[in-house]
Design a protein around this motif. Structure first.
Motif, PDB file in Angstrom:
ATOM      1  N   TYR A 178     -34.702  -0.409   5.185  1.00  0.00           N
ATOM      2  CA  TYR A 178     -34.084  -1.546   4.987  1.00  0.00           C
ATOM      3  C   TYR A 178     -32.589  -2.581   5.676  1.00  0.00           C
ATOM      4  O   TYR A 178     -32.476  -3.840   6.023  1.00  0.00           O
ATOM      5  CB  TYR A 178     -34.313  -2.335   3.561  1.00  0.00           C
ATOM      6  N   ILE A 179     -31.232  -1.960   5.097  1.00  0.00           N
ATOM      7  CA  ILE A 179     -30.259  -1.703   6.273  1.00  0.00           C
ATOM      8  C   ILE A 179     -30.167  -1.975   6.770  1.00  0.00           C
ATOM      9  O   ILE A 179     -29.534  -2.485   7.595  1.00  0.00           O
ATOM     10  CB  ILE A 179     -28.810  -0.616   4.980  1.00  0.00           C
ATOM     11  N   SER A 182     -32.295  -4.775   9.102  1.00  0.00           N
ATOM     12  CA  SER A 182     -31.953  -6.276   8.717  1.00  0.00           C
ATOM     13  C   SER A 182     -31.298  -7.396   9.505  1.00  0.00           C
ATOM     14  O   SER A 182     -29.674  -6.730   9.865  1.00  0.00           O
ATOM     15  CB  SER A 182     -30.684  -6.392   6.948  1.00  0.00           C
ATOM     16  N   ARG A 185     -25.949 -10.258   7.385  1.00  0.00           N
ATOM     17  CA  ARG A 185     -24.909  -8.806   7.382  1.00  0.00           C
ATOM     18  C   ARG A 185     -25.559  -9.481   5.806  1.00  0.00           C
ATOM     19  O   ARG A 185     -25.274 -10.025   4.841  1.00  0.00           O
ATOM     20  CB  ARG A 185     -24.267  -9.874   8.188  1.00  0.00           C
ATOM     21  N   PHE A 186     -24.373  -8.371   4.697  1.00  0.00           N
ATOM     22  CA  PHE A 186     -24.633  -8.204   3.385  1.00  0.00           C
ATOM     23  C   PHE A 186     -23.165  -8.056   3.369  1.00  0.00           C
ATOM     24  O   PHE A 186     -22.730  -8.408   3.112  1.00  0.00           O
ATOM     25  CB  PHE A 186     -25.203  -6.842   2.939  1.00  0.00           C
ATOM     26  N   LYS A 190     -23.933  -7.530  -2.802  1.00  0.00           N
ATOM     27  CA  LYS A 190     -25.139  -6.082  -2.249  1.00  0.00           C
ATOM     28  C   LYS A 190     -25.046  -5.431  -2.013  1.00  0.00           C
ATOM     29  O   LYS A 190     -26.031  -4.331  -2.069  1.00  0.00           O
ATOM     30  CB  LYS A 190     -25.851  -7.378  -1.354  1.00  0.00           C
ATOM     31  N   SER A 240     -35.974  -7.452  -3.570  1.00  0.00           N
ATOM     32  CA  SER A 240     -35.812  -8.003  -2.047  1.00  0.00           C
ATOM     33  C   SER A 240     -35.875  -6.683  -1.114  1.00  0.00           C
ATOM     34  O   SER A 240     -37.089  -6.966  -0.271  1.00  0.00           O
ATOM     35  CB  SER A 240     -34.048  -8.617  -1.836  1.00  0.00           C
ATOM     36  N   VAL A 241     -35.838  -5.720  -1.802  1.00  0.00           N
ATOM     37  CA  VAL A 241     -36.185  -4.137  -0.717  1.00  0.00           C
ATOM     38  C   VAL A 241     -37.893  -4.418  -0.967  1.00  0.00           C
ATOM     39  O   VAL A 241     -38.426  -4.302   0.459  1.00  0.00           O
ATOM     40  CB  VAL A 241     -35.586  -2.857  -1.247  1.00  0.00           C
ATOM     41  N   TRP A 244     -39.549  -6.967   1.362  1.00  0.00           N
ATOM     42  CA  TRP A 244     -39.844  -6.775   2.413  1.00  0.00           C
ATOM     43  C   TRP A 244     -39.816  -5.690   3.349  1.00  0.00           C
ATOM     44  O   TRP A 244     -41.215  -5.377   4.507  1.00  0.00           O
ATOM     45  CB  TRP A 244     -38.042  -6.067   2.854  1.00  0.00           C
ATOM     46  N   SER A 248     -43.154  -7.540   5.535  1.00  0.00           N
ATOM     47  CA  SER A 248     -42.137  -7.149   6.716  1.00  0.00           C
ATOM     48  C   SER A 248     -42.900  -5.592   7.087  1.00  0.00           C
ATOM     49  O   SER A 248     -43.102  -6.014   8.376  1.00  0.00           O
ATOM     50  CB  SER A 248     -40.836  -6.978   6.949  1.00  0.00           C
TER      51      SER A 248
END
Length: 455
Positions: A178-179, A182, A185-186, A190, A240-241, A244, A248
């Motif tokens: 996920y990171i 993505s 930018r977090f 987060k 959120s993860v 996704w 996604s």
């Protein structure tokens, strides 16, 4: 109509897509037996429901139903079907299956192929539902194992529209992916929360992620001393993860798991929303602070200037620390605030705000003939630490640097600025957000009314 006992034979013999149908439409009896709801599949086929699902149900009835004996093959099928009267609609169901599901029958028979290469390795190829997968392995056993996994995944996708997570994939793997993928930018919060989630539940396999894991996670966070607001935020980031992953990456993930755990917090007596602060520094407290810093020779940062500038602009301490010389327009007396805080847009949310009265008088001497660089040359953490330390030494209770923003916002209204003007100064997008920082009392209303009368 309920017919024939169905015995669940275990994952080893129960095909993946059968298991999905089993979970969806079978009802479990007292002694572990399950009963097919025939009217469901008949009605579903007539109404044009998913043809593959109806075909899978039919195969499930035939292959996994024992009627008086364990006989298989056509004899077992005939014995099974003889249990139904002609009025049951079974004939219509079978006719629809024979006419509409033949392509799916062919897909079921479309087996993987294995080819031995000149190098001695084995090439496995899988073709199902218009999808091709191929890979090379050292042994045929490895090739077959891989092909079986791929076939199960493709059948799973065909049945429910989502792919099963890889067998050994963990929450750690998912968050890292996920990171990595993505685009956005977090922020610091987060990023820190995702790291914490990896430490807490990163070892859990995605296929084993369930409500009990969420329960244990919440209990662990409570033991760590986290409050309801913090835990609710943790679960929101996890949600959120999961969203996704499902929407996604098309993984069959329990997307509402974290949100349901968040809902459970209120039943545990935990508050999931922070209480609104109304604390403002008094004039006496400000005088105490100014005197304290003036008498402290070890005070490097000019905290008096920091506080007065915050009161004149309503800026956060991080926004003040980030101001650069090149962000200031001397002619228009404005400043560009970079990456202003926003709940939906963490970066690139730049905003030009005016420097009114005292704000410009404070800032102008720092410009001099400079063309670039930090205006005040301070770090956000250092400003916060110096303010907290002074309050503690003076015995000023429950006062934070951010409370200066509350006072500044209320003062803007007291001076007669309209809501749109104040919103520009503070960066708030809605009245609901701005109202939290507004402390207007009856005396303020009388003052505003008097100004209007004399205008």
């Amino acid at each position: 109509m309920q017919v024939g006992p169905i015995h669940h034979r275990g994952d080893a013999e129960f095909p993946a897509y059968m298991y999905l149908i089993y979970k969806d439409i079978f009802q479990v009896g007292d002694q572990g037996k399950s009963y097919v709801l025939l009217h469901w599949c008949t009605r579903g086929a007539h109404k044009g429901h998913n043809g593959y699902r109806c075909w899978a149900l039919y195969r499930c009835i035939v292959a996994h139903t024992l009627v008086g004996s364990s006989a298989g093959g056509s004899a077992g099928e005939m014995e099974f079907f003889s249990e139904f009267p002609s009025s049951s609609g079974l004939a219509s169901f079978l006719r629809i299956m024979a006419a509409g599901s033949q392509p799916l029958m062919n897909e079921e028979l479309n087996m993987a192929t294995f080819t031995k290469l000149k190098s001695g390795k084995w090439r496995a190829q899988v073709r199902k539902f218009g999808v091709y997968r191929g890979a090379t392995f050292t042994t045929k056993t490895e090739a077959k194992a891989w092909a079986e996994v791929v076939e199960r995944q493709l059948i799973h996708v065909a049945a429910v529209g989502y792919s099963q997570p890889p067998k050994d994939a963990t929450v750690d793997d998912l968050i890292c992916k996920y990171i990595e993928m993505s685009v956005a930018r977090f922020g610091k919060t987060k990023t820190a929360t995702l790291d914490m989630l990896i430490k807490k539940i990163g070892h859990v396999r995605l296929r084993e992620l369930n409500a009990l894991v969420m329960r244990d996670f919440v209990d662990s966070r409570i033991e760590d001393g986290a409050g309801g607001v913090t835990i609710a935020a943790d679960l929101s980031f996890l949600s959120s993860v999961l969203k996704w992953a499902r929407h996604s990456r098309r993984l069959d993930i329990p997307v509402r798991l974290a949100l349901e755990a968040r809902e459970s917090l209120k039943h545990m007596g935990l508050m999931t929303r922070s209480s609104e602060r109304s604390r403002e520094p008094t004039d006496a407290e400000l005088d105490q602070l100014y005197a304290h810093w003036a008498q402290n020779p070890r005070q490097i940062i000019d905290m008096t200037i920091m506080v007065k500038f915050a009161l004149a602009t309503g800026m956060r301490q991080g926004e003040i620390a980030r101001i650069k010389v090149e962000d200031v327009n001397r002619r228009l007396r404005t400043v560009l605030i970079r990456d202003r805080k926003d709940p939906k847009k963490k970066h690139g949310n730049n905003q030009v705000v005016p420097l009114l009265g005292d704000a410009w008088e404070i800032l102008e001497p720092y410009l001099s003939n400079r063309m670039r660089g930090s205006i005040f040359g301070v770090k956000e953490a250092s400003v916060s630490a110096a303010f907290t330390r002074a309050c503690k030494q003076l015995g000023i209770q429950d006062l934070r640097f951010h409370d200066l923003r509350h006072k500044a916002t209320a003062d803007f209204f007291r001076h007669g600025l309209a809501i749109p003007h104040v919103a520009l100064m503070t960066g708030h997008k809605t009245w609901a957000m701005l109202k939290r920082y507004t402390e207007i009392n009856a005396a303020d209303v009388h003052s505003a009314s008097a100004r209007l009368a004399t205008a």
